[in-house]
Every structure is written in structure tokens, then in C-alpha cells.
Design a protein around this motif. Structure first.
Motif, PDB file in Angstrom:
ATOM      1  N   THR A 195       0.862  -1.187   0.000  1.00 51.68           N
ATOM      2  CA  THR A 195       0.000   0.000   0.000  1.00 51.68           C
ATOM      3  C   THR A 195       0.895   1.233   0.000  1.00 51.68           C
ATOM      4  OG1 THR A 195      -1.810  -1.083   1.192  1.00 51.68           O
ATOM      5  CG2 THR A 195      -1.729   1.314   1.277  1.00 51.68           C
ATOM      6  N   LEU A 196       0.681   2.112  -0.964  1.00 49.15           N
ATOM      7  CA  LEU A 196       1.473   3.339  -1.055  1.00 49.15           C
ATOM      8  C   LEU A 196       0.588   4.524  -0.681  1.00 49.15           C
ATOM      9  CD1 LEU A 196       4.131   4.704  -1.754  1.00 49.15           C
ATOM     10  CD2 LEU A 196       3.390   4.803  -4.149  1.00 49.15           C
ATOM     11  N   VAL A 197       1.029   5.287   0.327  1.00 47.56           N
ATOM     12  CA  VAL A 197       0.260   6.430   0.822  1.00 47.56           C
ATOM     13  C   VAL A 197       0.794   7.709   0.197  1.00 47.56           C
ATOM     14  CG1 VAL A 197      -0.506   7.704   2.867  1.00 47.56           C
ATOM     15  CG2 VAL A 197      -0.160   5.218   3.002  1.00 47.56           C
ATOM     16  N   ILE A 198      -0.094   8.475  -0.420  1.00 48.31           N
ATOM     17  CA  ILE A 198       0.242   9.773  -0.992  1.00 48.31           C
ATOM     18  C   ILE A 198      -0.677  10.799  -0.349  1.00 48.31           C
ATOM     19  CG2 ILE A 198       0.396  11.151  -3.099  1.00 48.31           C
ATOM     20  CD1 ILE A 198       2.352   8.853  -3.041  1.00 48.31           C
ATOM     21  N   ASP A 199      -0.081  11.772   0.339  1.00 53.40           N
ATOM     22  CA  ASP A 199      -0.861  12.768   1.067  1.00 53.40           C
ATOM     23  C   ASP A 199      -0.792  14.112   0.355  1.00 53.40           C
ATOM     24  OD1 ASP A 199      -2.176  14.362   2.865  1.00 53.40           O
ATOM     25  OD2 ASP A 199      -1.095  13.627   4.628  1.00 53.40           O
ATOM     26  N   GLY A 200      -1.909  14.496  -0.240  1.00 56.91           N
ATOM     27  CA  GLY A 200      -1.939  15.760  -0.974  1.00 56.91           C
ATOM     28  C   GLY A 200      -1.876  16.985  -0.089  1.00 56.91           C
TER      29      GLY A 200
END
Length: 417
Positions: A195-200
Motif C-alpha cells: 500500500t502506497l500512501v500519498i498525502d496531498g
């Protein structure tokens, strides 16, 4: 709280026989509908929510047969319900503790979906449709606390979509739990791969590792993510099988796309699978559950919450969501280390700001106008009056807009969660 008395001008009662029809307020006068009827959802800190079904002419009280409610300050015959062509009314029957609606002591007053009613020390939320959906024990998922209807409306739908391998966008205002729910949903797919988390919302530009091929993309605040990163994620999803995106946005996805915050090709990855988490103001029956959880985590005794304070907490708008509610409760507890908590130190947090008319879609975009009208009706549980208040429009304007867009709201039903 200063006592106020509100007396609405009585409109002449009609003498015509009442047929089995649905009034525009969403309330049924003489029957219970197939959607679970209408009535009160009783709420408090010491018991889970429970429903009291009502009908035209029902008497509410500790000795009533139609709407039996027991508790401190509730008279044997406390209030009477009447439904007329202009809406539903509740009338106090000269009781000592009175009948309160939205903080106002009333002899006779109209009620609509979401209004907070207090009889003696008992709080309730007036519900115009789908009353049966509110019946059931409260639940917890990680740090999220919610009632039966909310579980059916947005918890279960998100989890079912994720378990089926679909991508999903979770919409909601600040502090409603969308980021928490997204992380819990992503945890369901941990066994399938990375799971790759990308926080805008991160202060620095989020970096996507070169050649990243996760099975789950967790994109937080996707409407704040730069479009190049949105494109990169979209390309990665298109090159792999079984990949899902779990995204959150602080506004409806269609509005974010219309405003240019979300690229159309990124929005299309969700294929209309959007779940909206309502604000605390739209799910007032959950507020006592959340207040109890906050009190237990901060070692604040439940006996320190007066009925008046709990009523004020339930009625407040809480634009900052649960964090704002928790901050207010902790502030009140610090201001009075012992004894009952007072409204005074948190009065500013309880004040509801002026209702701002939202930016409505242009007449040249009927599809977006229709989507927003349908969204307002869904949030209002099908009540035209409540949807009109939310949109800053009159009920007549709602009906005119519906006619223009070809939307039949007279017989419209809100789908079950």
C-alpha cells in the motif's frame, strides 16, 4: 440558557378528509410508510439511540400509548404531534419542564428533519423518513464511533467496495473521519500487496517512487494533489491488474473536477463510486456517542454533562468536526475541574455561523445541477424543506429547479444504505 417562548401563528386547519398521501415536508399524516416511518430518535449519554414512531395526533409522554417516553421531567402527557398541509407541529401540553425545539421553549412549533427536541431531560432528533434505519446498537471501527444508520450509509458501502476490489473516493468536510476510514479500508487489502500512501495535504510536494507498482494507492486529500501526480497514479493503475485507489477529497468529486482540482481522467478511475461522510450537523444522533467516547478518553465523568449542555453540543454545527468538538469539551472540563460543565467557556464554539448560500451550478450545466440537487436531497434524507435550507433556496425554488431538470422529487425515495 435563557428561557424563550415561541408561539407560531396558527394556520387554519383544513376540514377536508386526509388521504394517504405524502406531504411535501416528507411526513406521512395517517400511516407508516414502507421506509420505516417517521418520529424521534432518542439520544443520550447513558443509553444507545432508540426510536419512537409517531403518527398524526400522537401524544408523547410517560403514560402515552402512541409515543411513550419515560425519564426525568417528562409528564404523563407531555406533547402532541399534528401533521398539516404545511408541515409537522409539536405542541406542549402545559408541562412544567416544557418542550424545547432547537433550544427554544415552545408552546406550538413546526419541526423538520434534523431538529433537536428536548422533553424534560430527554433529547431526541426528529426524523422524517427511514426511521427504522436508526434503530440498532452503535458500533466502533478503530477510532470511529457511529450509529446504525451511519454504518449502513457509509461504513458498510466503503468496506464492501474495497473488499470487492473497486476503487472508491470518500468525500467529506474536515474532521468527519474520512482519512481514518480510508486508512482502515486500505488495511483490508494489506494481504494483497504493498500500500502506497500519498498525502496531498503535505507541506512538501508528495513524491512517488520511480517504478512504484503498489496494489493499493491510498491518496489522501486527492483534490490538493498536483495534477502531474494524479496523472502518474492514473498511468500506474492502468498498467496493472487488480490495483485499487482509495482516495479522500474535502469536497464532492464532481465539484473538484469542475473546479479543476481533480483531473477528469483521475476522477474517472472511480466510475461513480463515491461515498460521502456527512457532517456532525447532518448526523446529530451520533453526537452523544462521540461525546461519550471523548469523555472516556479524557477521564471526564459523564455525570458532569447536563441535559442543557448535551443539547447545545448536539445542536452546534461543528464545521471542524470531531477535533473541534473534543477541543470544546476539554476546554469546558478545564474551566470547571469539578462539578457540572458549563456552556459559558465554549459558547463561541457552540455558536452556529450564518448560513451561507453555496455556489450553485450554472444553468448551462444541467447534469451538475441535477447531481447537486440529488445530493442535497440525499443529505436531507429526502426532505424537500431540509434540502431547501441546506441550499439556501425556498421550497418553491427547489420544485421549480427539479421540474427544469426533469427530476421527480414528489415520489422520490432515498435508497437504503
Amino acid at each position: 440558557m435563557n428561557e424563550q417562548t415561541a408561539l407560531r401563528v396558527d394556520v387554519a386547519e383544513t376540514t377536508a378528509p386526509v388521504l394517504q398521501k405524502e406531504y411535501r415536508s416528507g411526513v406521512h399524516a395517517k400511516r407508516q410508510d414502507d421506509d420505516g416511518g417517521w418520529g424521534l430518535v432518542l439520544i443520550g449519554l447513558d443509553a444507545p439511540p432508540r426510536i419512537v414512531s409517531l403518527m398524526d395526533g400522537a401524544v408523547i409522554g410517560s403514560a402515552a400509548r402512541d409515543g411513550r417516553i419515560e425519564g426525568q421531567g417528562i409528564a404523563p402527557e407531555h406533547a402532541k404531534i399534528s401533521v398539516r398541509s404545511d408541515g409537522c407541529y409539536i405542541e406542549d401540553m402545559d408541562t412544567h419542564d416544557g418542550t424545547w425545539v432547537n433550544g427554544v421553549r415552545a408552546r406550538r412549533i413546526g419541526v423538520m428533519h434534523g431538529d433537536v427536541v428536548r422533553l424534560g431531560h430527554q433529547l431526541g432528533v426528529f426524523v422524517e423518513r427511514h426511521l427504522a434505519l436508526y434503530d440498532g446498537a452503535p458500533s466502533r471501527l478503530g477510532p470511529l464511533v457511529f450509529g446504525s444508520k451511519q454504518r449502513k450509509d457509509w461504513i458498510d458501502p466503503v468496506m464492501k467496495l474495497v473488499q470487492s476490489g473497486s476503487s472508491v473516493c470518500i468525500e467529506g468536510a474536515p474532521g468527519v473521519g474520512k482519512r481514518t476510514l480510508a486508512r482502515l479500508a486500505a488495511a483490508v487489502r494489506e494481504g494483497l500487496g504493498e500500500t502506497l500512501v500519498i498525502d496531498g495535504s503535505a507541506e512538501t510536494k508528495p513524491a512517488i517512487p520511480p517504478g512504484a507498482r503498489p496494489m493499493t494507492w491510498l491518496v489522501l486529500d486527492a483534490d490538493r494533489l498536483p495534477r502531474p501526480q494524479q496523472l502518474e497514479i492514473a498511468h500506474s493503475v492502468g498498467r496493472s491488474n487488480g490495483v485499487s485507489i482509495i482516495a479522500t477529497t474535502g469536497q464532492p468529486l464532481d465539484r473538484a473536477a469542475g473546479d479543476g482540482r481533480v483531473a477528469p481522467w483521475f476522477a474517472s478511475l472511480f466510475s461513480g463510486k463515491r461515498i460521502t461522510i456527512p457532517t456532525l450537523e447532518m448526523r446529530r444522533e451520533d453526537v452523544p456517542l462521540i461525546v461519550r467516547d471523548i469523555a472516556e478518553r479524557n477521564a471526564i465523568g459523564l455525570d458532569r454533562f447536563t441535559p442543557q449542555l448535551l443539547e447545545a453540543l448536539v445542536r452546534a454545527g461543528w464545521p471542524g468536526g470531531v477535533p473541534q468538538l473534543e477541543s470544546a469539551i476539554v476546554t469546558a472540563a478545564q474551566a470547571a475541574p469539578d462539578g457540572p460543565l458549563s456552556v459559558t467557556p465554549i459558547a463561541g464554539s457552540l455558536a452556529r455561523g450564518p448560513r451561507v448560500k453555496p455556489n450553485l451550478p450554472p444553468a448551462t450545466d444541467p447534469s451538475l445541477a441535477r447531481a447537486r440537487l440529488e445530493d442535497a436531497l440525499a443529505r436531507a434524507n429526502g426532505s424537500v424543506a431540509s434540502a431547501a435550507r441546506a441550499l439556501g433556496m425556498s421550497r418553491q425554488a427547489i420544485y421549480r429547479e427539479a421540474d427544469r431538470l426533469g427530476l421527480d422529487i414528489a415520489r422520490r425515495r432515498v435508497p437504503r444504505g
